[in-house]
Structure formats: C-alpha cells, structure tokens
Write a protein that holds these residues in place. Structure first.
Motif, PDB file in Angstrom:
ATOM      1  N   THR A 127       0.818  -1.201   0.000  1.00  0.00           N
ATOM      2  CA  THR A 127       0.000   0.000   0.000  1.00  0.00           C
ATOM      3  C   THR A 127       0.858   1.260   0.000  1.00  0.00           C
ATOM      4  N   GLY A 128       0.194   2.410   0.064  1.00  0.00           N
ATOM      5  CA  GLY A 128       0.897   3.671   0.138  1.00  0.00           C
ATOM      6  C   GLY A 128       1.024   4.216   1.537  1.00  0.00           C
ATOM      7  N   ASP A 129       0.568   3.468   2.533  1.00  0.00           N
ATOM      8  CA  ASP A 129       0.655   3.926   3.930  1.00  0.00           C
ATOM      9  C   ASP A 129       1.019   2.727   4.801  1.00  0.00           C
ATOM     10  N   ASP A 130       0.608   2.714   6.069  1.00  0.00           N
ATOM     11  CA  ASP A 130       0.947   1.594   6.945  1.00  0.00           C
ATOM     12  C   ASP A 130       0.360   0.290   6.410  1.00  0.00           C
ATOM     13  N   CYS A 131       1.165  -0.766   6.422  1.00  0.00           N
ATOM     14  CA  CYS A 131       0.592  -2.083   6.142  1.00  0.00           C
ATOM     15  C   CYS A 131      -0.406  -2.448   7.236  1.00  0.00           C
ATOM     16  N   ILE A 132       0.019  -2.278   8.477  1.00  0.00           N
ATOM     17  CA  ILE A 132      -0.845  -2.497   9.636  1.00  0.00           C
ATOM     18  C   ILE A 132      -0.597  -1.374  10.621  1.00  0.00           C
ATOM     19  N   ALA A 133      -1.661  -0.731  11.076  1.00  0.00           N
ATOM     20  CA  ALA A 133      -1.568   0.349  12.062  1.00  0.00           C
ATOM     21  C   ALA A 133      -2.365  -0.057  13.291  1.00  0.00           C
ATOM     22  N   ILE A 134      -1.688  -0.087  14.439  1.00  0.00           N
ATOM     23  CA  ILE A 134      -2.304  -0.504  15.698  1.00  0.00           C
ATOM     24  C   ILE A 134      -2.410   0.733  16.581  1.00  0.00           C
ATOM     25  N   LEU A 135      -3.627   1.177  16.826  1.00  0.00           N
ATOM     26  CA  LEU A 135      -3.863   2.466  17.463  1.00  0.00           C
ATOM     27  C   LEU A 135      -4.306   2.302  18.918  1.00  0.00           C
ATOM     28  N   SER A 136      -4.683   3.409  19.528  1.00  0.00           N
ATOM     29  CA  SER A 136      -4.968   3.519  20.956  1.00  0.00           C
ATOM     30  C   SER A 136      -5.941   2.457  21.461  1.00  0.00           C
ATOM     31  N   ASP A 137      -5.664   1.980  22.707  1.00  0.00           N
ATOM     32  CA  ASP A 137      -6.564   1.081  23.439  1.00  0.00           C
ATOM     33  C   ASP A 137      -6.760  -0.246  22.718  1.00  0.00           C
ATOM     34  N   THR A 138      -5.674  -0.760  22.139  1.00  0.00           N
ATOM     35  CA  THR A 138      -5.728  -2.033  21.429  1.00  0.00           C
ATOM     36  C   THR A 138      -4.784  -3.017  22.110  1.00  0.00           C
ATOM     37  N   SER A 139      -5.214  -4.278  22.214  1.00  0.00           N
ATOM     38  CA  SER A 139      -4.414  -5.252  22.957  1.00  0.00           C
ATOM     39  C   SER A 139      -4.547  -6.648  22.357  1.00  0.00           C
ATOM     40  N   ASN A 140      -3.528  -7.472  22.648  1.00  0.00           N
ATOM     41  CA  ASN A 140      -3.494  -8.873  22.230  1.00  0.00           C
ATOM     42  C   ASN A 140      -3.652  -9.002  20.714  1.00  0.00           C
ATOM     43  N   ILE A 141      -2.601  -8.575  20.010  1.00  0.00           N
ATOM     44  CA  ILE A 141      -2.582  -8.607  18.560  1.00  0.00           C
ATOM     45  C   ILE A 141      -1.487  -9.576  18.112  1.00  0.00           C
ATOM     46  N   ASP A 142      -1.828 -10.525  17.266  1.00  0.00           N
ATOM     47  CA  ASP A 142      -0.879 -11.515  16.771  1.00  0.00           C
ATOM     48  C   ASP A 142      -0.786 -11.395  15.254  1.00  0.00           C
ATOM     49  N   CYS A 146       7.439 -12.283   9.598  1.00  0.00           N
ATOM     50  CA  CYS A 146       6.910 -11.341   8.612  1.00  0.00           C
ATOM     51  C   CYS A 146       8.032 -10.844   7.708  1.00  0.00           C
ATOM     52  N   THR A 147       7.706 -10.527   6.470  1.00  0.00           N
ATOM     53  CA  THR A 147       8.659 -10.001   5.508  1.00  0.00           C
ATOM     54  C   THR A 147       8.302  -8.571   5.170  1.00  0.00           C
ATOM     55  N   LEU A 148       9.234  -7.645   5.383  1.00  0.00           N
ATOM     56  CA  LEU A 148       9.063  -6.250   4.990  1.00  0.00           C
ATOM     57  C   LEU A 148      10.014  -5.968   3.842  1.00  0.00           C
ATOM     58  N   ASN A 149       9.466  -5.563   2.699  1.00  0.00           N
ATOM     59  CA  ASN A 149      10.270  -5.377   1.500  1.00  0.00           C
ATOM     60  C   ASN A 149       9.904  -4.047   0.851  1.00  0.00           C
ATOM     61  N   GLY A 150      10.866  -3.133   0.795  1.00  0.00           N
ATOM     62  CA  GLY A 150      10.636  -1.849   0.173  1.00  0.00           C
ATOM     63  C   GLY A 150       9.783  -0.915   0.994  1.00  0.00           C
ATOM     64  N   THR A 151       9.753  -1.109   2.305  1.00  0.00           N
ATOM     65  CA  THR A 151       8.969  -0.252   3.179  1.00  0.00           C
ATOM     66  C   THR A 151       9.812   0.927   3.671  1.00  0.00           C
ATOM     67  N   ASP A 152       9.125   1.990   4.084  1.00  0.00           N
ATOM     68  CA  ASP A 152       9.838   3.157   4.616  1.00  0.00           C
ATOM     69  C   ASP A 152      10.526   2.832   5.931  1.00  0.00           C
ATOM     70  N   ASN A 153       9.898   1.970   6.737  1.00  0.00           N
ATOM     71  CA  ASN A 153      10.461   1.575   8.033  1.00  0.00           C
ATOM     72  C   ASN A 153      10.596   0.061   8.031  1.00  0.00           C
ATOM     73  N   ASP A 154      11.840  -0.450   7.873  1.00  0.00           N
ATOM     74  CA  ASP A 154      12.054  -1.886   7.796  1.00  0.00           C
ATOM     75  C   ASP A 154      12.117  -2.519   9.183  1.00  0.00           C
ATOM     76  N   SER A 155      11.179  -2.133  10.018  1.00  0.00           N
ATOM     77  CA  SER A 155      11.083  -2.716  11.353  1.00  0.00           C
ATOM     78  C   SER A 155       9.734  -2.354  11.929  1.00  0.00           C
ATOM     79  N   LEU A 156       9.465  -2.897  13.094  1.00  0.00           N
ATOM     80  CA  LEU A 156       8.257  -2.520  13.811  1.00  0.00           C
ATOM     81  C   LEU A 156       8.470  -1.136  14.398  1.00  0.00           C
ATOM     82  N   SER A 157       7.569  -0.211  14.094  1.00  0.00           N
ATOM     83  CA  SER A 157       7.733   1.188  14.492  1.00  0.00           C
ATOM     84  C   SER A 157       6.754   1.545  15.595  1.00  0.00           C
TER      85      SER A 157
END
Length: 294
Positions: free
Chosen positions: A217-232, A266-277
C-alpha cells in the motif's frame, strides 16, 4: 521472553467448525434473487441490503451469496445484531463508485455483528485512482476524508478470509471496538503513491489475529492504534508502504496504551520503516515479540 498464546484455542476451533458446517446446511440468500445486476454500472445497494436483512434474521447459519460477476455498490452499512452466524460469501467482485465522495466515512460497513464470516475469493475494488487527487490531508489537518473500503465496528467472534481489496480510496480494512477477529489469506493492494491507503488499521480492539496475507500500500501495512491489545501478526508480507506501526499516539489527550503485540515471521520489502515502528512519546507497549525476515 516466553510468548503466551493470547487467543483461546476453543474460539478458533469453534470458528473452524462453523465455517466447515456452513456448506452442509446453511440457508443461502443469493443477491441475484433480490434483483442484483452484475454489469459493473448499476448500484445494487437495495438488493444487497434486502439479502443481508433476510440472512441476518435467521437463527441458523445463513449466507449472503454474491455469485461471480462485477457488481457496482454504493456506500452501504450491514448492521446487526443478527440472530445466528452470518456469512458474506463473495465469489464475485464489488466495485465502488468513481470519484471522491468526500466526508463519506465508509464504502462497506459491518456494525454490531457477532459471528460474521467474510470469505469467498472475490475482489473489492475501491476505484481509488479517481479519488486520490482529492486527498488534501498531507497539507490540511482539517481535510475532508475519503471513504474506508470496509469498516468493522463492534464486530465480534468473526473471520475474514480469502478476500482481495485493491485501490482503496482510504484504508482497506478498519476495525473499531472489535474483539476476537481472525484475518487470513487476504491481499490488500494499492500503489506506493496512493495517500492514506493503510492496509489494516485498528483501534479500541482486542484479540486480533492476522496471518498469511500480503499487504502492499501507500501507507501503513498495519496500524495498531490507541486502546488495542493482544494482537498476533504472523507470516505477513508487507511492502511497499510504511511498515507495521504501533501507536501513532499523542495527537489527542487521554489516549490509552497499546499492549500485547506479537509480530512473527513477517517479511518487509521496500517499506519506509524496515522494522516494527512504535511512534510518538505516548506509545507505551508493555509487551511485544518481533521476528522480521528481510
């Protein structure tokens, strides 16, 4: 650190059994029986809504069936609560209207539904190419928003599987107030220049599992926002895009923590941030496990 299994096995066992038995005894509501036309031009909202309401009213397992073909569909909300397990079974493709539709929040919405199954191999085409030039959010904080392709609000104990979403006007999938959601084998695609086209974004949700999927995509592949828990998150290919983002907090007061995030294989390829941010000063992740493959 030992990784705890944050998803009760019994929940996914039940969900698998429900999916298996659907084909054996469910009542089917074919949208064509309600007047839907697969010409890619006529708005089929009325037919889809009538099929949904009849399926939602069934105590047993029911199927809203979208056969092969291309169906134009305007902005529509599929609301619950439903009386039984409801499957949205897409063999065909759904096409959003062209244009920006400013300040329309959602293209397809599922709201207050328990035991929803969305699957079938069909494609959601947001026709974002016709809307991205109207996105002014990069230079205007009070910008008019474009519609999210599929928004799940207060959806529980549900599964999204084998669905393809392309060219979303805004985010592909959004979850708010959701619990016990299993997302697998989805493909979410938009060009790297498309603005705000997050793959999956979630807030105020818990027990979300995302696996064996491709998000470009052109933005976050996955965005985890406020008050979120237990994400696999496991076995996800991400790129291009901004990567996997935890937080994006600090814009509003009294935002809540993000807790218990696991990112594996997980595989990150060609992303702006090649890690968990983990972004901004108010991002407090109490526990996460990550294992990226580049």
């Amino acid at each position: 650190m030992a990784h705890k299994n944050i998803f009760p096995c019994i929940f996914f066992s039940i969900l698998f059994c429900v999916s298996f038995t659907v084909a054996q005894g469910a009542r089917t509501f074919n949208i064509k029986s309600y007047g839907a036309i697969a010409d890619g031009r006529i708005d089929n909202r009325k037919a889809f809504l009538r099929a949904w309401m009849d399926a939602c009213d069934q105590k047993e397992v029911s199927i809203v069936y979208i056969p092969k073909g291309v169906y134009m569909l305007g902005s529509v909300e599929f609301a619950g609560p439903c009386r039984g397990v409801t499957m949205f079974f897409m063999k065909g493709d759904l096409r959003a209207p062209r244009g920006a539709f400013l300040n329309v929040e959602t293209w397809l919405g599922f709201r207050y539904v328990d035991n929803l199954i969305m699957k079938g191999g069909g494609t959601l085409d947001g026709q974002g190419q016709s809307a991205w030039p109207f996105n002014q959010c990069h230079k205007n904080n009070n910008c008019q928003t474009l519609p999210i392709s599929v928004k799940f609000d207060f959806v529980t104990n549900s599964r999204i599987k084998s669905i393809r979403s392309i060219h979303s006007k805004n985010a592909h999938f959004s979850f708010f107030g959701c619990t016990n959601i299993n997302i697998s084998n989805v493909e979410l695609l938009a060009p790297d220049y498309s603005p705000n086209t997050d793959g999956i974004k979630m807030g105020s949700s818990s027990n979300i599992r995302i696996s064996y999927s491709k998000i470009s995509t052109g933005d976050d592949c996955i965005a985890i926002l406020s008050d979120t828990s237990n994400i696999d998150i496991s076995n996800v290919y991400c790129g291009p895009g901004h990567g996997i983002s935890i937080g994006s907090l600090g814009k509003y007061t009294n935002e809540k923590n993000v807790n218990g995030v696991s990112v594996r294989k997980c595989t990150l390829n060609g992303t702006d941030n090649d890690s968990l941010s983990c972004s901004n000063s108010r991002c407090y992740v109490q526990e996460y496990i990550w294992n990226f493959e580049f």
